[in-house]
Design a protein around this motif. Structure first.
Motif, PDB file in Angstrom:
ATOM      1  N   ASN A 182       0.553  -5.509   0.865  1.00  6.47           N
ATOM      2  CA  ASN A 182       1.643  -5.420   1.845  1.00  6.47           C
ATOM      3  C   ASN A 182       2.921  -6.136   1.407  1.00  6.47           C
ATOM      4  OD1 ASN A 182      -0.333  -4.087   3.217  1.00  6.47           O
ATOM      5  ND2 ASN A 182      -0.343  -5.438   4.995  1.00  6.47           N
ATOM      6  N   GLN A 183       2.809  -7.302   0.828  1.00 11.19           N
ATOM      7  CA  GLN A 183       4.019  -8.017   0.402  1.00 11.19           C
ATOM      8  C   GLN A 183       4.716  -7.277  -0.730  1.00 11.19           C
ATOM      9  OE1 GLN A 183       2.416 -11.973  -0.301  1.00 11.19           O
ATOM     10  NE2 GLN A 183       3.389 -12.692   1.598  1.00 11.19           N
ATOM     11  N   ARG A 184       3.930  -6.755  -1.655  1.00 13.35           N
ATOM     12  CA  ARG A 184       4.519  -5.986  -2.754  1.00 13.35           C
ATOM     13  C   ARG A 184       5.119  -4.679  -2.227  1.00 13.35           C
ATOM     14  NH1 ARG A 184       0.061  -8.529  -5.465  1.00 13.35           N
ATOM     15  NH2 ARG A 184       0.881  -9.820  -7.149  1.00 13.35           N
ATOM     16  N   GLU A 185       4.459  -4.095  -1.269  1.00 12.83           N
ATOM     17  CA  GLU A 185       4.966  -2.845  -0.662  1.00 12.83           C
ATOM     18  C   GLU A 185       6.324  -3.086  -0.009  1.00 12.83           C
ATOM     19  OE1 GLU A 185       5.707  -0.636   2.997  1.00 12.83           O
ATOM     20  OE2 GLU A 185       4.196  -2.217   3.149  1.00 12.83           O
ATOM     21  N   ILE A 186       6.442  -4.147   0.748  1.00 12.32           N
ATOM     22  CA  ILE A 186       7.709  -4.446   1.433  1.00 12.32           C
ATOM     23  C   ILE A 186       8.803  -4.786   0.428  1.00 12.32           C
ATOM     24  CG2 ILE A 186       8.857  -6.080   2.978  1.00 12.32           C
ATOM     25  CD1 ILE A 186       6.143  -6.111   4.563  1.00 12.32           C
ATOM     26  N   ILE A 198       8.275   8.011  -3.589  1.00  9.99           N
ATOM     27  CA  ILE A 198       8.348   6.755  -2.836  1.00  9.99           C
ATOM     28  C   ILE A 198       7.279   6.729  -1.753  1.00  9.99           C
ATOM     29  CG2 ILE A 198       9.756   5.428  -1.209  1.00  9.99           C
ATOM     30  CD1 ILE A 198      12.199   6.186  -2.958  1.00  9.99           C
ATOM     31  N   ASP A 199       7.118   7.827  -1.047  1.00 14.18           N
ATOM     32  CA  ASP A 199       6.089   7.918  -0.013  1.00 14.18           C
ATOM     33  C   ASP A 199       4.705   7.635  -0.599  1.00 14.18           C
ATOM     34  OD1 ASP A 199       4.749   8.701   2.485  1.00 14.18           O
ATOM     35  OD2 ASP A 199       4.263  10.546   1.416  1.00 14.18           O
ATOM     36  N   GLU A 200       4.382   8.284  -1.722  1.00 13.22           N
ATOM     37  CA  GLU A 200       3.089   8.065  -2.374  1.00 13.22           C
ATOM     38  C   GLU A 200       2.906   6.597  -2.780  1.00 13.22           C
ATOM     39  OE1 GLU A 200       1.344  11.862  -4.812  1.00 13.22           O
ATOM     40  OE2 GLU A 200       2.701  10.524  -5.876  1.00 13.22           O
ATOM     41  N   THR A 201       3.950   6.019  -3.346  1.00 13.58           N
ATOM     42  CA  THR A 201       3.877   4.659  -3.863  1.00 13.58           C
ATOM     43  C   THR A 201       3.664   3.649  -2.735  1.00 13.58           C
ATOM     44  OG1 THR A 201       5.365   5.279  -5.665  1.00 13.58           O
ATOM     45  CG2 THR A 201       5.061   2.920  -5.256  1.00 13.58           C
ATOM     46  N   LEU A 202       4.486   3.745  -1.721  1.00 15.72           N
ATOM     47  CA  LEU A 202       4.388   2.789  -0.613  1.00 15.72           C
ATOM     48  C   LEU A 202       3.065   2.954   0.135  1.00 15.72           C
ATOM     49  CD1 LEU A 202       8.058   2.860   0.732  1.00 15.72           C
ATOM     50  CD2 LEU A 202       7.010   1.242  -0.879  1.00 15.72           C
ATOM     51  N   THR A 203       2.612   4.191   0.278  1.00 15.55           N
ATOM     52  CA  THR A 203       1.327   4.435   0.935  1.00 15.55           C
ATOM     53  C   THR A 203       0.178   3.837   0.130  1.00 15.55           C
ATOM     54  OG1 THR A 203       2.165   6.434   2.001  1.00 15.55           O
ATOM     55  CG2 THR A 203      -0.230   6.230   1.802  1.00 15.55           C
ATOM     56  N   LEU A 204       0.189   4.029  -1.190  1.00 16.15           N
ATOM     57  CA  LEU A 204      -0.866   3.465  -2.025  1.00 16.15           C
ATOM     58  C   LEU A 204      -0.869   1.939  -1.945  1.00 16.15           C
ATOM     59  CD1 LEU A 204      -3.173   3.786  -4.041  1.00 16.15           C
ATOM     60  CD2 LEU A 204      -1.457   3.848  -5.869  1.00 16.15           C
ATOM     61  N   LEU A 205       0.304   1.340  -2.017  1.00 13.90           N
ATOM     62  CA  LEU A 205       0.376  -0.117  -1.899  1.00 13.90           C
ATOM     63  C   LEU A 205      -0.179  -0.582  -0.553  1.00 13.90           C
ATOM     64  CD1 LEU A 205       3.851  -0.701  -3.546  1.00 13.90           C
ATOM     65  CD2 LEU A 205       1.663  -1.604  -4.381  1.00 13.90           C
ATOM     66  N   ARG A 206       0.149   0.104   0.507  1.00 17.54           N
ATOM     67  CA  ARG A 206      -0.359  -0.261   1.834  1.00 17.54           C
ATOM     68  C   ARG A 206      -1.873  -0.104   1.904  1.00 17.54           C
ATOM     69  NH1 ARG A 206       2.261  -0.333   6.978  1.00 17.54           N
ATOM     70  NH2 ARG A 206       3.893  -1.281   5.720  1.00 17.54           N
ATOM     71  N   MET A 207      -2.386   0.992   1.348  1.00 19.99           N
ATOM     72  CA  MET A 207      -3.833   1.236   1.388  1.00 19.99           C
ATOM     73  C   MET A 207      -4.604   0.221   0.537  1.00 19.99           C
ATOM     74  SD  MET A 207      -4.317   3.664   3.493  1.00 19.99           S
ATOM     75  CE  MET A 207      -2.932   2.972   4.394  1.00 19.99           C
ATOM     76  N   ARG A 208      -3.970  -0.282  -0.494  1.00 17.87           N
ATOM     77  CA  ARG A 208      -4.615  -1.287  -1.356  1.00 17.87           C
ATOM     78  C   ARG A 208      -4.370  -2.708  -0.851  1.00 17.87           C
ATOM     79  NH1 ARG A 208      -5.285   1.211  -6.667  1.00 17.87           N
ATOM     80  NH2 ARG A 208      -6.274   3.179  -6.148  1.00 17.87           N
TER      81      ARG A 208
END
Length: 131
Positions: free
Chosen positions: A54-58, A41-51
């Protein structure tokens, strides 16, 4: 139970990802319970944030922590120690430390299937990768 890796989570929510059609369709048709780790989960949310997704991450974060999408396994101190041993023992592979924690958790819980696009899961030897 099927273990879900970061690349699969990412591909299910980002339409521009090349694996999106397969990932989205597989997840929408899957009826088996899913499990992932807090490390994934940490990896996934971090990758979404870095890319800048943000809306998909949340939205995915809310889905993760609502409990409806997936069971979250929280990596323990013992798991961390075992993952370090795996990380050192398989230094000839380019497995991330998170990959090693995933391997340890899957073995511990006797999970033999993974929803993943990462070829490392095939290298584990005891894992059937879906789709």
């Amino acid at each position: 139970m099927i273990f879900v890796d970061m690349g699969a989570w990412f591909a299910t929510v980002v339409p521009s990802d090349s694996d999106y059609p397969v990932a989205f369709n597989w997840l929408s048709q899957n009826v088996e319970p899913l499990i992932t780790t807090n490390y994934v989960i940490d990896e996934t949310l971090t990758l979404l944030r870095m890319r800048r997704e943000n809306q998909r991450e949340i939205a995915l974060e809310n889905a993760f922590f609502s409990g409806a999408l997936v069971t979250i396994y929280y990596v323990t101190g013992a798991d961390i120690q075992q993952a370090w041993q795996v990380f050192c023992r398989f230094s000839d592979k380019d497995w991330s430390y998170t990959d090693c924690t995933s391997k340890v958790v899957m073995e511990k819980l006797h999970v033999t299937q993974a929803f993943a696009f990462d070829h490392h899961f095939r290298q584990f030897g005891s894992v059937q990768v879906v789709p």
